[in-house]
Design a protein around this motif. Sequence first.
Motif, PDB file in Angstrom:
ATOM      1  N   LEU A 183       0.834  -1.198   0.000  1.00 43.39           N
ATOM      2  CA  LEU A 183       0.000   0.000   0.000  1.00 43.39           C
ATOM      3  C   LEU A 183       0.874   1.255   0.000  1.00 43.39           C
ATOM      4  CD1 LEU A 183      -3.092   0.117  -0.048  1.00 43.39           C
ATOM      5  CD2 LEU A 183      -3.049   0.694   2.369  1.00 43.39           C
ATOM      6  N   ASN A 184       2.029   1.193   0.668  1.00 38.85           N
ATOM      7  CA  ASN A 184       2.958   2.328   0.647  1.00 38.85           C
ATOM      8  C   ASN A 184       3.453   2.602  -0.767  1.00 38.85           C
ATOM      9  OD1 ASN A 184       2.806   2.775   3.395  1.00 38.85           O
ATOM     10  ND2 ASN A 184       4.591   1.528   3.879  1.00 38.85           N
ATOM     11  N   TYR A 185       3.657   1.549  -1.530  1.00 39.56           N
ATOM     12  CA  TYR A 185       4.083   1.688  -2.924  1.00 39.56           C
ATOM     13  C   TYR A 185       3.067   2.523  -3.704  1.00 39.56           C
ATOM     14  CZ  TYR A 185       4.880   0.287  -7.804  1.00 39.56           C
ATOM     15  OH  TYR A 185       5.085   0.292  -9.163  1.00 39.56           O
ATOM     16  N   PHE A 186       1.780   2.211  -3.524  1.00 42.64           N
ATOM     17  CA  PHE A 186       0.746   2.949  -4.253  1.00 42.64           C
ATOM     18  C   PHE A 186       0.569   4.360  -3.698  1.00 42.64           C
ATOM     19  CE2 PHE A 186      -0.489  -1.444  -5.262  1.00 42.64           C
ATOM     20  CZ  PHE A 186      -0.580  -1.338  -6.640  1.00 42.64           C
ATOM     21  N   GLU A 187       0.708   4.525  -2.390  1.00 42.43           N
ATOM     22  CA  GLU A 187       0.555   5.859  -1.805  1.00 42.43           C
ATOM     23  C   GLU A 187       1.587   6.826  -2.378  1.00 42.43           C
ATOM     24  OE1 GLU A 187       0.094   7.943   2.588  1.00 42.43           O
ATOM     25  OE2 GLU A 187       1.282   6.117   2.392  1.00 42.43           O
ATOM     26  N   GLU A 188       2.804   6.338  -2.612  1.00 39.98           N
ATOM     27  CA  GLU A 188       3.865   7.186  -3.143  1.00 39.98           C
ATOM     28  C   GLU A 188       3.650   7.538  -4.610  1.00 39.98           C
ATOM     29  OE1 GLU A 188       7.361   4.948  -2.467  1.00 39.98           O
ATOM     30  OE2 GLU A 188       7.403   5.299  -0.299  1.00 39.98           O
ATOM     31  N   LEU A 190       0.400   7.305  -6.475  1.00 35.90           N
ATOM     32  CA  LEU A 190      -0.904   7.822  -6.875  1.00 35.90           C
ATOM     33  C   LEU A 190      -0.980   9.322  -6.595  1.00 35.90           C
ATOM     34  CD1 LEU A 190      -3.187   4.962  -5.514  1.00 35.90           C
ATOM     35  CD2 LEU A 190      -2.637   5.433  -7.909  1.00 35.90           C
ATOM     36  N   PRO A 191      -1.596  10.103  -7.481  1.00 37.64           N
ATOM     37  CA  PRO A 191      -1.659  11.561  -7.291  1.00 37.64           C
ATOM     38  C   PRO A 191      -2.491  11.954  -6.074  1.00 37.64           C
ATOM     39  CG  PRO A 191      -2.997  10.870  -9.173  1.00 37.64           C
ATOM     40  CD  PRO A 191      -2.211   9.669  -8.751  1.00 37.64           C
ATOM     41  N   ASP A 192      -1.967  12.903  -5.292  1.00 36.50           N
ATOM     42  CA  ASP A 192      -2.629  13.325  -4.058  1.00 36.50           C
ATOM     43  C   ASP A 192      -3.985  13.979  -4.307  1.00 36.50           C
ATOM     44  OD1 ASP A 192      -0.467  12.417  -2.706  1.00 36.50           O
ATOM     45  OD2 ASP A 192       0.424  14.376  -2.329  1.00 36.50           O
ATOM     46  N   ASN A 193      -4.164  14.563  -5.493  1.00 38.64           N
ATOM     47  CA  ASN A 193      -5.439  15.232  -5.754  1.00 38.64           C
ATOM     48  C   ASN A 193      -6.564  14.248  -6.059  1.00 38.64           C
ATOM     49  OD1 ASN A 193      -4.083  14.629  -8.219  1.00 38.64           O
ATOM     50  ND2 ASN A 193      -5.476  15.997  -9.307  1.00 38.64           N
ATOM     51  N   LEU A 194      -6.223  12.970  -6.279  1.00 42.56           N
ATOM     52  CA  LEU A 194      -7.239  11.962  -6.594  1.00 42.56           C
ATOM     53  C   LEU A 194      -7.405  10.905  -5.508  1.00 42.56           C
ATOM     54  CD1 LEU A 194      -6.555  11.245 -10.391  1.00 42.56           C
ATOM     55  CD2 LEU A 194      -8.299  12.731  -9.391  1.00 42.56           C
ATOM     56  N   PHE A 195      -6.387  10.740  -4.659  1.00 44.08           N
ATOM     57  CA  PHE A 195      -6.423   9.649  -3.681  1.00 44.08           C
ATOM     58  C   PHE A 195      -6.028  10.132  -2.289  1.00 44.08           C
ATOM     59  CE2 PHE A 195      -5.923   7.698  -7.805  1.00 44.08           C
ATOM     60  CZ  PHE A 195      -6.835   6.654  -7.760  1.00 44.08           C
ATOM     61  N   LEU A 196      -6.558   9.436  -1.284  1.00 44.83           N
ATOM     62  CA  LEU A 196      -6.313   9.820   0.101  1.00 44.83           C
ATOM     63  C   LEU A 196      -6.211   8.567   0.962  1.00 44.83           C
ATOM     64  CD1 LEU A 196      -6.234  12.029   2.330  1.00 44.83           C
ATOM     65  CD2 LEU A 196      -8.735  11.848   2.427  1.00 44.83           C
ATOM     66  N   ARG A 197      -5.132   8.478   1.722  1.00 42.45           N
ATOM     67  CA  ARG A 197      -4.995   7.355   2.648  1.00 42.45           C
ATOM     68  C   ARG A 197      -5.720   7.706   3.939  1.00 42.45           C
ATOM     69  NH1 ARG A 197       0.387   3.666   3.461  1.00 42.45           N
ATOM     70  NH2 ARG A 197      -0.594   1.982   4.636  1.00 42.45           N
ATOM     71  N   ILE A 198      -6.665   6.856   4.346  1.00 44.64           N
ATOM     72  CA  ILE A 198      -7.466   7.144   5.535  1.00 44.64           C
ATOM     73  C   ILE A 198      -7.217   6.143   6.658  1.00 44.64           C
ATOM     74  CG2 ILE A 198      -9.270   8.178   4.105  1.00 44.64           C
ATOM     75  CD1 ILE A 198     -10.974   5.648   4.769  1.00 44.64           C
ATOM     76  N   HIS A 199      -6.430   5.122   6.365  1.00 48.29           N
ATOM     77  CA  HIS A 199      -6.188   4.054   7.337  1.00 48.29           C
ATOM     78  C   HIS A 199      -4.905   3.350   6.907  1.00 48.29           C
ATOM     79  CE1 HIS A 199      -6.888   0.278   9.560  1.00 48.29           C
ATOM     80  NE2 HIS A 199      -7.739   0.967  10.306  1.00 48.29           N
ATOM     81  N   ARG A 200      -4.239   2.678   7.821  1.00 53.12           N
ATOM     82  CA  ARG A 200      -3.003   1.989   7.437  1.00 53.12           C
ATOM     83  C   ARG A 200      -3.251   0.911   6.392  1.00 53.12           C
ATOM     84  NH1 ARG A 200      -2.211  -2.859  10.304  1.00 53.12           N
ATOM     85  NH2 ARG A 200      -3.727  -3.231  11.966  1.00 53.12           N
ATOM     86  N   SER A 201      -4.506   0.483   6.241  1.00 51.10           N
ATOM     87  CA  SER A 201      -4.811  -0.561   5.260  1.00 51.10           C
ATOM     88  C   SER A 201      -5.768  -0.092   4.164  1.00 51.10           C
ATOM     89  CB  SER A 201      -5.415  -1.784   5.963  1.00 51.10           C
ATOM     90  OG  SER A 201      -6.629  -1.442   6.602  1.00 51.10           O
TER      91      SER A 201
END
Length: 241
Positions: A183-188, A190-201
Motif C-alpha cells: 500500500l505504501n508503494y501505491f501511496e507514493e 498515486l496523485p494526491d489530488n485523486l487519492f487519500l490514505r485514511i487508514h493503514r490498510s
Amino acid sequence: MKKINCIIADDEPLARNVIKNHISRLERLQVVAICTNGAEAFRAMKEIYADLIFLDIQMPQVSGLDLLRTVTKRPAVIITTAYKEFALDGFDLNVLDYLVKPISFERFLQAIDKYENSINPGLSDYPRTLTDTNLVSSEPFIYVKTEKKRVKIELQEILYLEGIKDHIRINTLNHGIVTYQSLNYFEERLPDNLFLRIHRSLIVGINHINSFSASKIEIGEASFPIGRTYLKKVAVRLQNL
C-alpha cells in the motif's frame, strides 16, 4: 498577471535549488528571498513582502516550527522536509501544505494550485500558460503487477485500495484486482489530488466518496473507518472538498 512572491528557507543547498528550479518553471511565481537558516527567514518575513514561503522544518538557529509559532503575520506556508512525522505539527500551525523531500515537480504544482485556490477558488482550473503546460505529463492510468502479468487501470475508475494480510485488493468500478505490491508503494505513486490514505490498510479514490463524517467515509454501499493516526490529515484534506 500579478506575480506570486516566494521566500525559500532551507539550510540545504540542494533542497533550495530544487525549489528555486521548480519556481523558475512557472511564469506566475518569482523568488524574492532565499534564506539559509531560521533567523534569516524571520528577518525576510518581517522586511520583505511575500505571498508564500517554502519553509524547511529543521534549520540552524531557529527551527521552522518555532518560527511558525513566533511569527503571527506571515505569508502562506508550505513546509518542505524529509520527515513525515512532523506533518501533524505543521497542520496544527495552519500551514497550507506539507511537501516531503525529494519534492517532484508534479507534487510542487499541486501545492501551488492549492495556494491559488485558497486565495481565489477555481483559479487553478484556468488554462495554464504555455510555459506551464510543457512541464508535467501525468498519465491517467497505472500498470499493476499481478501474478502473471501487468494490468492497466484507469485512475478515475479506482474506488479504493485495501490491504488484506499479505496482498492488496484494488476495487474499481468494474472489477477487483489482487496485487502483492504494498500500500505504501501505491501511496507514493498515486496523485494526491485523486487519492487519500485514511487508514493503514486503506486508500480511497476522492472522487468516489459519497459521504463522510469525522470518523468514517462511505463509497457506494461500503463504509470505512478513518484510522486514529490519520484523523487530522484526513480532516484537513476533506474540508477542501
